[in-house]
Design a protein around this motif. Structure first.
Motif, short mmCIF file in Angstrom:
data_model
loop_
_atom_site.label_atom_id
_atom_site.label_comp_id
_atom_site.label_asym_id
_atom_site.label_seq_id
_atom_site.Cartn_x
_atom_site.Cartn_y
_atom_site.Cartn_z
N LYS A 198 0.75 -1.33 -0.12
CA LYS A 198 0.02 0.08 -0.14
C LYS A 198 0.74 1.29 -0.49
O LYS A 198 0.74 2.11 -0.47
CB LYS A 198 -0.51 -0.01 1.39
N GLN A 199 2.11 1.28 0.77
CA GLN A 199 2.91 2.81 0.90
C GLN A 199 3.73 2.52 -0.34
O GLN A 199 3.68 4.08 -0.50
CB GLN A 199 3.35 2.51 2.06
N LEU A 200 4.45 1.84 -0.66
CA LEU A 200 4.77 2.28 -2.30
C LEU A 200 3.91 2.19 -3.27
O LEU A 200 4.03 3.09 -3.96
CB LEU A 200 5.82 0.91 -2.34
N GLY A 201 2.56 1.66 -3.22
CA GLY A 201 1.39 1.82 -4.11
C GLY A 201 1.27 3.66 -4.05
O GLY A 201 1.32 3.90 -5.27
N GLY A 202 0.99 4.03 -2.92
CA GLY A 202 1.25 5.73 -2.56
C GLY A 202 2.10 6.34 -3.59
O GLY A 202 1.28 7.48 -3.37
N GLU A 203 2.84 5.86 -3.28
CA GLU A 203 3.77 6.88 -3.52
C GLU A 203 4.53 6.54 -5.15
O GLU A 203 4.35 7.60 -6.14
CB GLU A 203 5.44 6.15 -2.45
N TRP A 204 4.36 5.66 -5.43
CA TRP A 204 3.63 5.53 -7.13
C TRP A 204 2.72 6.09 -8.17
O TRP A 204 3.13 6.97 -8.23
CB TRP A 204 3.94 3.71 -7.42
N GLY A 205 2.08 6.19 -6.52
CA GLY A 205 0.39 7.17 -7.64
C GLY A 205 1.11 8.54 -7.26
O GLY A 205 0.51 8.96 -8.57
N ILE A 206 2.16 9.31 -6.41
CA ILE A 206 2.00 10.78 -6.36
C ILE A 206 2.38 10.73 -8.15
O ILE A 206 3.12 11.49 -8.09
CB ILE A 206 3.03 10.82 -5.33
N ALA A 207 3.77 10.17 -8.29
CA ALA A 207 4.70 9.97 -9.22
C ALA A 207 4.42 9.43 -10.64
O ALA A 207 4.70 10.14 -11.34
CB ALA A 207 6.34 8.78 -9.06
N HIS A 208 2.72 9.18 -10.93
CA HIS A 208 2.24 8.92 -12.24
C HIS A 208 1.17 9.42 -12.04
O HIS A 208 0.59 9.69 -13.76
CB HIS A 208 2.64 6.34 -12.52
N LEU A 209 0.07 9.18 -11.18
CA LEU A 209 -1.40 9.74 -11.43
C LEU A 209 -1.39 11.14 -11.59
O LEU A 209 -0.41 12.16 -11.27
CB LEU A 209 -2.07 9.49 -10.77
N PRO A 210 -2.63 11.66 -12.01
CA PRO A 210 -2.84 13.10 -12.30
C PRO A 210 -2.26 13.99 -11.30
O PRO A 210 -3.16 13.01 -9.58
CB PRO A 210 -4.14 13.01 -12.61
N LEU A 216 -5.10 13.93 -2.49
CA LEU A 216 -5.84 12.85 -1.49
C LEU A 216 -4.55 11.74 -1.17
O LEU A 216 -4.71 11.29 -0.19
CB LEU A 216 -6.68 11.70 -3.13
N ILE A 217 -4.06 11.18 -1.90
CA ILE A 217 -2.76 10.19 -1.55
C ILE A 217 -1.56 10.59 -1.22
O ILE A 217 -1.39 9.50 -0.04
CB ILE A 217 -2.34 9.81 -3.46
N LEU A 218 -1.18 11.90 -1.18
CA LEU A 218 -0.29 12.53 0.54
C LEU A 218 -1.23 12.00 1.84
O LEU A 218 -0.71 11.68 2.47
CB LEU A 218 0.04 13.47 0.18
N GLN A 219 -2.33 12.59 1.49
CA GLN A 219 -3.08 12.38 3.06
C GLN A 219 -3.15 10.79 3.21
O GLN A 219 -2.42 10.55 4.10
CB GLN A 219 -4.27 12.47 2.84
N ALA A 220 -3.11 9.89 2.17
CA ALA A 220 -4.04 8.69 2.63
C ALA A 220 -2.08 8.17 3.24
O ALA A 220 -2.43 7.43 3.68
CB ALA A 220 -4.29 7.36 1.30
N LEU A 221 -1.23 8.25 2.28
CA LEU A 221 0.52 8.20 2.70
C LEU A 221 0.46 8.81 4.37
O LEU A 221 1.29 7.46 5.56
CB LEU A 221 0.89 8.58 1.59
N ASN A 222 0.05 10.24 4.50
CA ASN A 222 0.90 10.20 5.89
C ASN A 222 0.26 9.80 7.14
O ASN A 222 0.15 8.92 8.16
CB ASN A 222 0.25 11.94 5.55
#
Length: 257
Positions: A198-210, A216-222
């Protein structure tokens, strides 16, 4: 390792109860993937057996598991017992002999005999668990992962992913952290073949998703890394879930065609 005492006790009790019928005990999930947070993660364990176990053995096992669950992290233990013949070659959906997670505690406490008799069936989620075991799993006891677990076909793994997130637009309201990060890692697999936590998925999302979804993703990761509870912008969360599900559905159809 976090909760090493619980893991050691679980291994010892499983060996004692299952005996020579035990093929192996395997740790998977966030703890195996080095992103365990005791406030947000459970301990994921899989037991593989050679042949049937009796209801007496299941009852003894469950009585011990319920006690160990009280010493586990907040989300508790998640455990499945599976016969070896369904692991290699991999069978989908995968039959299981017994399953436990904290959500099933009321059933066991109210009617343990019924639980032991009827908590069995097939579980599509096991395709995802086996995939993680093949890539990250840790042998706690018994035979090697290579000897016990066969390959999970991409098409099957994708179906398992879809089974977990197909109701994301409804679920993200109540589980914004979990659903947000799960959607990120689902898209990461479908786009790049990455099997992420989940953590790496969120970090991937920051790098690749709009970029509009980054807050939203940063809040979920935090929240995943801390004790915080996520209070999401529900409109943004719904838009995110809709767009990710659209992407996932398209990629899924391409794989199936």
């Amino acid at each position: 390792m976090f909760y090493q005492k619980v893991i050691d006790e679980f291994t010892s009790i499983s060996k004692e109860i299952v005996g020579e019928n035990l093929t192996g005990i395997y740790l998977h999930g966030s703890m195996a993937m080095n992103c365990f947070n005791p406030e947000k993660s459970d301990i994921d364990l899989l037991i593989v057996i050679e042949n049937d176990i009796t209801d007496v053995q299941k009852m003894a096992f469950m009585n011990q598991v319920v006690m160990m669950n009280e010493q586990a992290p907040a989300k508790g233990l998640e455990i499945s017992i599976v016969k070896r013949k369904y692991c290699k070659p991999f069978v989908f959906p995968t039959p299981f002999e017994l399953h436990f997670s904290p959500m099933h505690l009321p059933w066991f406490r109210d009617n343990p005999e019924d639980y032991v008799k009827n908590m069995r069936g097939v579980d599509k989620d096991l395709a995802a668990h086996f995939t993680i075991i093949n890539r990250y799993g840790i042998v706690l006891y018994g035979e090697s992962i290579e000897n016990v677990f066969g390959e999970v076909m991409k098409k099957v793994y994708v179906e398992s992913i879809w089974f977990d997130i197909e109701n994301a637009r409804e679920d993200i309201t109540n589980q914004p952290m979990y659903i947000t990060l799960n959607l990120c890692r689902a898209v990461a697999f479908l786009k790049e073949g990455l099997c992420l936590s989940k953590q790496l998925g969120g970090e991937w999302g920051i790098a690749h998703l709009p970029e509009r979804y980054h807050p939203l993703i940063l809040q979920a990761l935090n929240c995943y890394k801390t004790k915080q509870t996520m209070q999401a912008d529900l409109e943004l969360a719904d838009q995110f879930a809709y767009e990710m599900l659209t992407t996932i559905r398209f990629e899924k159809e391409q794989i199936e065609s």
